[in-house]
Design an enzyme around this catalytic site. Structure first.
Site, mmCIF file in Angstrom:
data_model
loop_
_atom_site.group_PDB
_atom_site.id
_atom_site.type_symbol
_atom_site.label_atom_id
_atom_site.label_comp_id
_atom_site.label_asym_id
_atom_site.label_seq_id
_atom_site.Cartn_x
_atom_site.Cartn_y
_atom_site.Cartn_z
ATOM 1 C CD1 TRP A 153 9.891 0.403 -3.886
ATOM 2 C CD2 TRP A 153 8.847 0.412 -1.875
ATOM 3 N NE1 TRP A 153 8.387 1.075 -4.352
ATOM 4 C CE2 TRP A 153 7.958 1.039 -2.975
ATOM 5 C CE3 TRP A 153 8.465 0.781 -0.913
ATOM 6 C CZ2 TRP A 153 6.714 1.779 -2.939
ATOM 7 C CZ3 TRP A 153 7.002 1.489 -0.570
ATOM 8 C CH2 TRP A 153 6.239 1.896 -1.545
ATOM 9 C CG ASN A 154 5.636 -3.533 -0.782
ATOM 10 O OD1 ASN A 154 6.474 -4.349 -1.213
ATOM 11 N ND2 ASN A 154 4.477 -3.658 -0.895
ATOM 12 C CE LYS A 177 16.988 -4.448 -9.704
ATOM 13 N NZ LYS A 177 16.728 -3.746 -8.702
ATOM 14 C CB ALA A 179 13.201 -2.061 -4.507
ATOM 15 C CB SER A 180 17.392 1.344 -6.486
ATOM 16 O OG SER A 180 17.602 0.528 -7.700
ATOM 17 N N GLY A 230 6.273 -7.009 -7.921
ATOM 18 C CA GLY A 230 6.197 -5.659 -8.235
ATOM 19 C C GLY A 230 5.200 -5.075 -9.042
ATOM 20 C CD GLU A 252 2.907 -13.662 -5.646
ATOM 21 O OE1 GLU A 252 1.971 -12.879 -5.393
ATOM 22 O OE2 GLU A 252 2.966 -14.786 -5.948
ATOM 23 C CG LEU A 253 2.399 -8.851 -11.906
ATOM 24 C CD1 LEU A 253 1.890 -8.756 -13.007
ATOM 25 C CD2 LEU A 253 3.897 -8.341 -11.616
ATOM 26 C CB CYS A 286 0.861 -6.141 -3.135
ATOM 27 S SG CYS A 286 1.082 -7.360 -2.029
ATOM 28 C CD GLU A 384 -0.961 -1.518 -6.403
ATOM 29 O OE1 GLU A 384 -0.013 -1.324 -7.354
ATOM 30 O OE2 GLU A 384 -0.610 -2.425 -5.303
HETATM 31 P P1 NAP Z 1 8.394 -1.971 -9.411
HETATM 32 O O1 NAP Z 1 8.641 -0.529 -9.724
HETATM 33 O O2 NAP Z 1 7.651 -2.901 -10.377
HETATM 34 O O3 NAP Z 1 9.922 -2.318 -8.968
HETATM 35 C C1 NAP Z 1 9.984 -3.867 -8.490
HETATM 36 C C2 NAP Z 1 11.324 -4.424 -8.755
HETATM 37 O O4 NAP Z 1 11.540 -4.473 -10.059
HETATM 38 C C3 NAP Z 1 12.558 -3.443 -8.195
HETATM 39 O O5 NAP Z 1 13.365 -4.071 -7.765
HETATM 40 C C4 NAP Z 1 12.933 -2.544 -9.481
HETATM 41 O O6 NAP Z 1 13.980 -2.322 -9.409
HETATM 42 C C5 NAP Z 1 12.636 -3.679 -10.377
HETATM 43 N N1 NAP Z 1 12.477 -3.330 -11.978
HETATM 44 C C6 NAP Z 1 12.182 -2.018 -12.341
HETATM 45 N N2 NAP Z 1 12.056 -2.125 -13.633
HETATM 46 C C7 NAP Z 1 12.687 -3.236 -14.062
HETATM 47 C C8 NAP Z 1 12.862 -3.710 -15.367
HETATM 48 N N3 NAP Z 1 12.726 -3.078 -16.470
HETATM 49 N N4 NAP Z 1 13.463 -4.918 -15.101
HETATM 50 C C9 NAP Z 1 13.800 -5.753 -14.146
HETATM 51 N N5 NAP Z 1 13.243 -5.045 -12.941
HETATM 52 C C10 NAP Z 1 12.814 -4.185 -12.913
HETATM 53 O O7 NAP Z 1 7.405 -2.023 -8.039
HETATM 54 P P2 NAP Z 1 7.725 -1.243 -6.755
HETATM 55 O O8 NAP Z 1 7.397 0.259 -6.732
HETATM 56 O O9 NAP Z 1 9.088 -1.510 -6.210
HETATM 57 O O10 NAP Z 1 6.618 -1.908 -5.891
HETATM 58 C C11 NAP Z 1 5.310 -1.421 -5.764
HETATM 59 C C12 NAP Z 1 4.523 -2.608 -6.535
HETATM 60 O O11 NAP Z 1 4.725 -4.076 -6.344
HETATM 61 C C13 NAP Z 1 3.038 -2.336 -6.384
HETATM 62 O O12 NAP Z 1 2.505 -2.437 -7.552
HETATM 63 C C14 NAP Z 1 2.602 -3.369 -5.620
HETATM 64 O O13 NAP Z 1 1.188 -3.927 -5.584
HETATM 65 C C15 NAP Z 1 3.601 -4.590 -6.004
HETATM 66 N N6 NAP Z 1 3.683 -5.655 -4.937
HETATM 67 C C16 NAP Z 1 3.042 -6.841 -5.402
HETATM 68 C C17 NAP Z 1 3.156 -7.790 -4.249
HETATM 69 C C18 NAP Z 1 2.453 -9.118 -4.598
HETATM 70 O O14 NAP Z 1 2.917 -10.108 -3.651
HETATM 71 N N7 NAP Z 1 1.634 -9.443 -5.622
HETATM 72 C C19 NAP Z 1 3.919 -7.696 -2.985
HETATM 73 C C20 NAP Z 1 4.501 -6.383 -2.880
HETATM 74 C C21 NAP Z 1 4.292 -5.574 -3.861
HETATM 75 P P3 NAP Z 1 14.729 -0.654 -8.938
HETATM 76 O O15 NAP Z 1 14.040 -0.449 -7.985
HETATM 77 O O16 NAP Z 1 16.066 -0.626 -9.268
HETATM 78 O O17 NAP Z 1 13.914 -0.044 -10.141
#
Ligand code: NAP
Length: 482
Positions: A153-154, A177, A179-180, A230, A252-253, A286, A384
């Site tokens: 979502w960010n 898909k 983020a919700s 994510g 990309e974590l 991130c 983080e």
């Molecule tokens: P997240 O909770 O991991 O969610 C990311 C995406 O994954 C959302 O679409 C989420 O859907 C989905 N998801 C959650 N559980 C899942 C599962 N079991 N199976 C498949 N998909 C699933 O991360 P976030 O809170 O949205 O984002 C923040 C994180 O992203 C931070 O750690 C940040 O550092 C990282 N990030 C990394 C980068 C990079 O380029 N390395 C860039 C931006 C952000 P729902 O929302 O529907 O749960």
């Protein structure tokens, strides 16, 4: 249009058509805590159908010359550009970031699309000189197949484009898909895809229970690849789930970027750069600076200047004029940030500024916060912190600074401020991060690879490497008479 016709944004885009699924998902404006829209969701059988339809659409899409696939990307970019202001406002409404930053996100998404419109024509293979008479060798690259793209979502628009554009360019159908919390930017991207006239099922939008959608993408053999951005935690779950079908993953974590400020730095630039590295996107990036290390000899000048500059940041709703810091994404994120501050303070850190819920708004606002004398055991020093919270510590010499910077399981970004060229090179070689900003705080650009070392991920997006995630390499051996 958002706000005037809720039904218009309840729709999802499946197999080239807008449909109105059940179970609408409410979308909340984090600046007000109020529901601003609803988007329909899908169950697992509908995702299976989307994958099957994408697989049927694949042969014709991959056969198109790259130039034609690139032309579709250019059209998507044109639509986003034409609707830039409207879409930027939607990004701000669902994500909370200041409008100027949403405009920046939109411009970067357009730039990525144009970059990959070009790259679609450059999925080069090679001809390898033969070792044995009567043989000739070619290396060709072909699209991997149906791709599931899961995004956070960010940066709800640009991170989707960072996956969708190269997948399409490489010749892969893609299901997005989002983020919700932020599906509206993805709906806007989908409207642009629709207007650009892509063939049916080459792009589809799937919103719903992430675990169900993720499981279908992992377990359905027609889905050949998942590209995920994510948290490291969800990345790990995907790695486990990918084992059964050996599904290909790009990840990309999370990150935990350090900033090193050396005593030869231009202090004004270091203060300004550190602020951007931390507080851009309200600290929810991130690549956000999660730990600042300043050389002891300049700490007494640098830290007060950083505190002053942080105090001057304007907090407020992202649509308000001149706002630097918006809300964090939800109440849970705010609570976690406050707990991290409390944890650091309990272990002896000093709150140099901020530290509380911002009282000026109804949404999820936190005062921009600096923490001093933070002990290494504090949670914010190794986990983080996705919020405007910045721990500032000191180091004595370069070796110690590098050691502290690398003392993390993450390796996405690192920053340093110095004017010493030789030191710059030593830092480039020794800092463990995929992007290293020297006197620069904004690491991503279309033309260069972006991605993480260690637990920050697998693979790279953008740059000439950006297509790699969506291409397979084949060796063709020709028996010839010459
Ligand atoms: P997240 O909770 O991991 O969610 C990311 C995406 O994954 C959302 O679409 C989420 O859907 C989905 N998801 C959650 N559980 C899942 C599962 N079991 N199976 C498949 N998909 C699933 O991360 P976030 O809170 O949205 O984002 C923040 C994180 O992203 C931070 O750690 C940040 O550092 C990282 N990030 C990394 C980068 C990079 O380029 N390395 C860039 C931006 C952000 P729902 O929302 O529907 O749960």
């Amino acid at each position: 249009m958002l706000g005037t016709d809720k039904n218009a944004i309840r729709r999802l885009y499946l197999s080239g058509q807008w449909v109105e699924p059940e179970d609408p998902l409410p979308v909340v404006n984090p600046a007000s805590g109020k529901v601003i829209a609803e988007v329909g969701t899908l169950g697992r059988p509908a995702v299976a159908k989307a994958i099957a339809d994408a697989s049927d659409a694949w042969p014709a899409w991959r056969r198109l010359p790259g130039r034609e696939r690139g032309a579709y990307l250019s059209k998507i970019a044109d639509v986003l550009q034409r609707r830039a202001e409207e879409i930027a406002r939607i990004i701000t409404l669902e994500n909370g970031k200041p409008l100027a930053q949403s405009r920046g996100e939109l411009s970067m998404a357009v730039d990525h699309l144009r970059w990959f419109a070009g790259e679609a024509q450059r999925a080069y293979g090679r001809v390898v000189p033969n070792q044995v008479e009567g043989k000739r060798h070619l290396v060709i690259r072909s699209p991997v197949g149906v791709v599931g793209a899961i995004t956070p979502w960010n940066f709800p628009l640009v991170l989707a484009v960072r996956k969708v554009a190269p997948a399409l360019a490489a010749g892969c159908p893609v299901m997005l898909k989002p983020a919700s919390a932020t599906p509206l930017s993805a709906v806007m991207l989908t409207e642009a895809v629709d207007e650009a006239g892509l063939p049916a099922a080459v792009f589809q939008l799937v919103v719903g229970q992430s675990a169900d959608i993720g499981a279908e993408m992992l377990e359905n053999p027609l889905c050949r690849k998942i590209t995920f951005t994510g948290s490291t935690e969800v990345g790990r779950q995907l790695i486990r789930g990918a084992a059964e079908n050996v599904t290909k993953l790009s990840l990309e974590l999370g990150g935990h970027a350090p900033v090193l400020v050396f005593d030869d730095a231009d202090l004004d630039k270091a203060v300004e750069g550190t602020l951007v590295a931390k507080f851009r996107n309200t600290g929810q990036s991130c690549v956000a600076a999660n730990r600042v290390y300043v050389q002891r000899s300049i700490a007494e000048r640098f830290i007060p200047a950083l505190v002053d500059a942080t105090r001057r940041l304007k907090v407020g709703g992202g649509l308000d004029d001149g706002v630097d810091i918006g809300p964090v994404i939800d109440e849970e994120a705010l609570k976690t940030a406050l707990e991290r501050i409390e944890d650091a303070a309990r272990r002896g850190a000093r709150v140099l500024c901020g530290g509380r819920r911002w009282p000026g708004g109804e949404g999820y606002f936190l005062e921009p916060t600096l923490l001093g004398d933070v002990p290494e055991e504090a949670i914010c020093m190794h986990e983080e912190t996705f919020a405007p919270v910045m721990p500032v510590c000191v180091f004595d010499d370069e070796d110690e600074g590098i050691h502290k910077a690398n003392a993390t399981r993450y390796g996405l970004a690192a920053y340093a401020f110095t004017r010493d060229l030789s030191r710059t090179w030593r830092l480039a070689e020794s800092l463990e991060a995929g992007s290293i900003g020297i006197n620069d705080a904004v690491p991503a650009t279309s033309q260069c690879p972006f991605g993480g070392l260690k637990q920050s991920g697998w693979g790279r997006e953008l740059g000439t490497e950006g297509l790699d995630a969506f291409l397979e390499t084949k060796h063709i051996i020709l028996g010839v008479e010459t």
